[in-house]
Design a protein around this motif. Sequence first.
Motif, PDB file in Angstrom:
ATOM      1  N   VAL A  48       0.844  -1.197   0.000  1.00  0.00           N
ATOM      2  CA  VAL A  48       0.000   0.000   0.000  1.00  0.00           C
ATOM      3  C   VAL A  48       0.881   1.248   0.000  1.00  0.00           C
ATOM      4  O   VAL A  48       0.647   2.203  -0.760  1.00  0.00           O
ATOM      5  N   LYS A  49       1.912   1.249   0.846  1.00  0.00           N
ATOM      6  CA  LYS A  49       2.827   2.389   0.901  1.00  0.00           C
ATOM      7  C   LYS A  49       3.561   2.568  -0.429  1.00  0.00           C
ATOM      8  O   LYS A  49       3.719   3.695  -0.913  1.00  0.00           O
ATOM      9  N   VAL A  50       4.006   1.459  -1.022  1.00  0.00           N
ATOM     10  CA  VAL A  50       4.704   1.528  -2.319  1.00  0.00           C
ATOM     11  C   VAL A  50       3.767   2.103  -3.376  1.00  0.00           C
ATOM     12  O   VAL A  50       4.171   2.954  -4.175  1.00  0.00           O
ATOM     13  N   ASN A  51       2.509   1.669  -3.384  1.00  0.00           N
ATOM     14  CA  ASN A  51       1.549   2.190  -4.358  1.00  0.00           C
ATOM     15  C   ASN A  51       1.311   3.682  -4.155  1.00  0.00           C
ATOM     16  O   ASN A  51       1.183   4.432  -5.130  1.00  0.00           O
ATOM     17  N   MET A  52       1.258   4.116  -2.891  1.00  0.00           N
ATOM     18  CA  MET A  52       1.078   5.545  -2.624  1.00  0.00           C
ATOM     19  C   MET A  52       2.272   6.340  -3.149  1.00  0.00           C
ATOM     20  O   MET A  52       2.105   7.403  -3.763  1.00  0.00           O
ATOM     21  N   VAL A  53       3.481   5.838  -2.916  1.00  0.00           N
ATOM     22  CA  VAL A  53       4.690   6.512  -3.399  1.00  0.00           C
ATOM     23  C   VAL A  53       4.703   6.547  -4.924  1.00  0.00           C
ATOM     24  O   VAL A  53       5.026   7.571  -5.533  1.00  0.00           O
ATOM     25  N   LEU A  54       4.335   5.438  -5.544  1.00  0.00           N
ATOM     26  CA  LEU A  54       4.304   5.394  -7.009  1.00  0.00           C
ATOM     27  C   LEU A  54       3.270   6.367  -7.577  1.00  0.00           C
ATOM     28  O   LEU A  54       3.530   7.027  -8.589  1.00  0.00           O
ATOM     29  N   ASP A  55       2.104   6.457  -6.927  1.00  0.00           N
ATOM     30  CA  ASP A  55       1.098   7.424  -7.372  1.00  0.00           C
ATOM     31  C   ASP A  55       1.623   8.846  -7.243  1.00  0.00           C
ATOM     32  O   ASP A  55       1.412   9.686  -8.136  1.00  0.00           O
ATOM     33  N   SER A  56       2.319   9.126  -6.148  1.00  0.00           N
ATOM     34  CA  SER A  56       2.899  10.450  -5.947  1.00  0.00           C
ATOM     35  C   SER A  56       3.954  10.748  -7.013  1.00  0.00           C
ATOM     36  O   SER A  56       3.994  11.850  -7.586  1.00  0.00           O
ATOM     37  N   LEU A  57       4.804   9.762  -7.286  1.00  0.00           N
ATOM     38  CA  LEU A  57       5.832   9.947  -8.319  1.00  0.00           C
ATOM     39  C   LEU A  57       5.210  10.160  -9.690  1.00  0.00           C
ATOM     40  O   LEU A  57       5.693  10.969 -10.489  1.00  0.00           O
ATOM     41  N   LYS A  58       4.124   9.448  -9.965  1.00  0.00           N
ATOM     42  CA  LYS A  58       3.439   9.611 -11.250  1.00  0.00           C
ATOM     43  C   LYS A  58       2.880  11.021 -11.380  1.00  0.00           C
ATOM     44  O   LYS A  58       3.026  11.660 -12.428  1.00  0.00           O
ATOM     45  N   ALA A  59       2.254  11.518 -10.299  1.00  0.00           N
ATOM     46  CA  ALA A  59       1.720  12.877 -10.323  1.00  0.00           C
ATOM     47  C   ALA A  59       2.847  13.901 -10.501  1.00  0.00           C
ATOM     48  O   ALA A  59       2.710  14.861 -11.273  1.00  0.00           O
ATOM     49  N   ASP A  60       3.969  13.703  -9.794  1.00  0.00           N
ATOM     50  CA  ASP A  60       5.111  14.611  -9.934  1.00  0.00           C
ATOM     51  C   ASP A  60       5.650  14.584 -11.362  1.00  0.00           C
ATOM     52  O   ASP A  60       5.991  15.619 -11.923  1.00  0.00           O
ATOM     53  N   ARG A  61       5.725  13.401 -11.937  1.00  0.00           N
ATOM     54  CA  ARG A  61       6.245  13.277 -13.310  1.00  0.00           C
ATOM     55  C   ARG A  61       5.303  13.960 -14.300  1.00  0.00           C
ATOM     56  O   ARG A  61       5.753  14.645 -15.226  1.00  0.00           O
ATOM     57  N   GLU A  62       4.003  13.791 -14.114  1.00  0.00           N
ATOM     58  CA  GLU A  62       3.051  14.455 -15.007  1.00  0.00           C
ATOM     59  C   GLU A  62       3.169  15.971 -14.893  1.00  0.00           C
ATOM     60  O   GLU A  62       3.150  16.679 -15.901  1.00  0.00           O
ATOM     61  N   SER A  63       3.329  16.461 -13.675  1.00  0.00           N
ATOM     62  CA  SER A  63       3.502  17.900 -13.459  1.00  0.00           C
ATOM     63  C   SER A  63       4.790  18.388 -14.118  1.00  0.00           C
ATOM     64  O   SER A  63       4.808  19.428 -14.787  1.00  0.00           O
ATOM     65  N   THR A  64       5.858  17.620 -13.945  1.00  0.00           N
ATOM     66  CA  THR A  64       7.143  17.983 -14.555  1.00  0.00           C
ATOM     67  C   THR A  64       7.033  17.963 -16.076  1.00  0.00           C
ATOM     68  O   THR A  64       7.581  18.850 -16.753  1.00  0.00           O
ATOM     69  N   ASN A  65       6.335  16.984 -16.617  1.00  0.00           N
ATOM     70  CA  ASN A  65       6.165  16.918 -18.079  1.00  0.00           C
ATOM     71  C   ASN A  65       5.370  18.109 -18.599  1.00  0.00           C
ATOM     72  O   ASN A  65       5.696  18.652 -19.669  1.00  0.00           O
ATOM     73  N   ARG A  66       4.335  18.529 -17.868  1.00  0.00           N
ATOM     74  CA  ARG A  66       3.564  19.705 -18.294  1.00  0.00           C
ATOM     75  C   ARG A  66       4.446  20.956 -18.285  1.00  0.00           C
ATOM     76  O   ARG A  66       4.417  21.763 -19.230  1.00  0.00           O
ATOM     77  N   ARG A  67       5.246  21.117 -17.208  1.00  0.00           N
ATOM     78  CA  ARG A  67       6.147  22.276 -17.140  1.00  0.00           C
ATOM     79  C   ARG A  67       7.171  22.231 -18.263  1.00  0.00           C
ATOM     80  O   ARG A  67       7.489  23.258 -18.887  1.00  0.00           O
ATOM     81  N   LEU A  68       7.703  21.047 -18.547  1.00  0.00           N
ATOM     82  CA  LEU A  68       8.686  20.899 -19.615  1.00  0.00           C
ATOM     83  C   LEU A  68       8.073  21.227 -20.969  1.00  0.00           C
ATOM     84  O   LEU A  68       8.712  21.903 -21.798  1.00  0.00           O
ATOM     85  N   ASP A  69       6.823  20.812 -21.191  1.00  0.00           N
ATOM     86  CA  ASP A  69       6.140  21.142 -22.453  1.00  0.00           C
ATOM     87  C   ASP A  69       5.979  22.654 -22.600  1.00  0.00           C
ATOM     88  O   ASP A  69       6.192  23.214 -23.693  1.00  0.00           O
ATOM     89  N   LYS A  70       5.624  23.325 -21.495  1.00  0.00           N
ATOM     90  CA  LYS A  70       5.485  24.790 -21.544  1.00  0.00           C
ATOM     91  C   LYS A  70       6.827  25.452 -21.837  1.00  0.00           C
ATOM     92  O   LYS A  70       6.909  26.408 -22.625  1.00  0.00           O
ATOM     93  N   ILE A  71       7.893  24.953 -21.187  1.00  0.00           N
ATOM     94  CA  ILE A  71       9.229  25.524 -21.408  1.00  0.00           C
ATOM     95  C   ILE A  71       9.662  25.309 -22.850  1.00  0.00           C
ATOM     96  O   ILE A  71      10.225  26.217 -23.488  1.00  0.00           O
ATOM     97  N   GLU A  72       9.400  24.119 -23.401  1.00  0.00           N
ATOM     98  CA  GLU A  72       9.762  23.846 -24.801  1.00  0.00           C
ATOM     99  C   GLU A  72       8.980  24.746 -25.745  1.00  0.00           C
ATOM    100  O   GLU A  72       9.541  25.257 -26.730  1.00  0.00           O
TER     101      GLU A  72
END
Length: 106
Positions: A59-83
């Motif tokens: 359960v803890k691993v899944n929570m961390v993975l969900d958090s990492l996925k959300a962070d990655r999606e946010s980072t990808n959106r910022r990177l798309d804006k920067i590009e």
Amino acid sequence: MDMHHPFGFEWGDLVAIFTLIGVVATYANMAISRTAKDSSRSDFEQLTASIAKLNETMVKVNMVLDSLKADRESTNRRLDKIEATADRHDIQLARIEEHVITKEDK
């Protein structure tokens, strides 16, 4: 060997000896069975506890993975804006260079 006294014992004595052997064997069998059941129960309880801990960890691993996925999606959106901004700046720079070159030619 006398048929009325096999092995030097009376028939009643032989019946008592065999009964005693049967009772001891039954007691030993029950004790072994009870020990085996208790051991199996203990092993099963340990297995259940281990599975519960594994479940908590998963359960803890899944929570961390969900958090990492959300962070990655946010980072990808910022990177798309920067590009996109960098592409606009490249286009503006190209227009400025073109404008400067055309002014130098005149």
